[in-house]
Design an enzyme around this catalytic site. Sequence first.
Site, PDB file in Angstrom:
ATOM      1  N   ILE A   9       0.822  -1.213   0.000  1.00 19.59           N
ATOM      2  CA  ILE A   9       0.000   0.000   0.000  1.00 19.59           C
ATOM      3  C   ILE A   9       0.854   1.259   0.000  1.00 19.59           C
ATOM      4  O   ILE A   9       0.370   2.340  -0.302  1.00 19.59           O
ATOM      5  CB  ILE A   9      -1.019   0.040   1.165  1.00 19.59           C
ATOM      6  CG1 ILE A   9      -0.347  -0.109   2.515  1.00 19.59           C
ATOM      7  CG2 ILE A   9      -2.083  -1.008   0.978  1.00 19.59           C
ATOM      8  CD1 ILE A   9      -1.293   0.042   3.701  1.00 19.59           C
ATOM      9  N   VAL A  17       5.176  -0.809   3.157  1.00 24.73           N
ATOM     10  CA  VAL A  17       4.033  -1.031   4.037  1.00 24.73           C
ATOM     11  C   VAL A  17       3.038  -1.905   3.282  1.00 24.73           C
ATOM     12  O   VAL A  17       2.680  -1.616   2.145  1.00 24.73           O
ATOM     13  CB  VAL A  17       3.367   0.303   4.456  1.00 24.73           C
ATOM     14  CG1 VAL A  17       2.144   0.043   5.324  1.00 24.73           C
ATOM     15  CG2 VAL A  17       4.359   1.191   5.186  1.00 24.73           C
ATOM     16  N   LYS A  27      -8.437 -10.983  10.173  1.00 24.76           N
ATOM     17  CA  LYS A  27      -8.599  -9.533  10.183  1.00 24.76           C
ATOM     18  C   LYS A  27      -7.495  -8.909   9.348  1.00 24.76           C
ATOM     19  O   LYS A  27      -6.395  -9.437   9.241  1.00 24.76           O
ATOM     20  CB  LYS A  27      -8.529  -8.987  11.611  1.00 24.76           C
ATOM     21  CG  LYS A  27      -9.744  -9.326  12.438  1.00 24.76           C
ATOM     22  CD  LYS A  27      -9.736  -8.581  13.734  1.00 24.76           C
ATOM     23  CE  LYS A  27     -10.998  -8.927  14.506  1.00 24.76           C
ATOM     24  NZ  LYS A  27     -11.129  -8.157  15.707  1.00 24.76           N
ATOM     25  N   ASP A 125       5.358  14.887  15.581  1.00 24.87           N
ATOM     26  CA  ASP A 125       5.213  14.809  14.128  1.00 24.87           C
ATOM     27  C   ASP A 125       3.742  14.720  13.725  1.00 24.87           C
ATOM     28  O   ASP A 125       3.383  13.975  12.823  1.00 24.87           O
ATOM     29  CB  ASP A 125       5.992  13.603  13.582  1.00 24.87           C
ATOM     30  CG  ASP A 125       6.233  13.673  12.084  1.00 24.87           C
ATOM     31  OD1 ASP A 125       6.198  14.788  11.520  1.00 24.87           O
ATOM     32  OD2 ASP A 125       6.462  12.613  11.474  1.00 24.87           O
TER      33      ASP A 125
END
Length: 153
Positions: A9, A17, A27, A125
């Site tokens: 992604i 990632v 899940k 951040d």
Amino acid sequence: MRFLEKLIISQGSYGVVYRALSKKTIKVVVMKHEFCGLCKSTLREIHVLKSLRRHHSIMEFKEVLVDACDGVFFFFFVMEHLDNYFKRLMDVKMLPMHPGEVKCMMKQLWEGVKFLQENGVLHRDLKPSNLLVNKNGELKICDFGLTREFEWE
């Protein structure tokens, strides 16, 4: 393999990632693989997320997985999955957000920051790309690589 499927992604110079489906829980989770292994910022992020109790406005840390191939170790930082980054919603949404949506998201952000502060954590951040949002409008703070812990005097 602990996952039924893996889909990239996001990819950058730091690593990849993945969106993955866990065989054990059925899940969807997010798996972050950094090319440099477990660098200082990743270790800091793991430490902070493991030390905090669960909160509805903070992304949930699941586990660290280690995979070995030909003597090389690969570390995967596994977290809960949310549908979107707040930044992407801002970029894609053509109509302005309804004031009720803005209030709800700001309240969740405030609750998350307050929780971090009460637990001696400074995020350092906070920006739209470090806020995740699911399809139910739940907002969660993520990316704790620059955090600092502090004590109130």
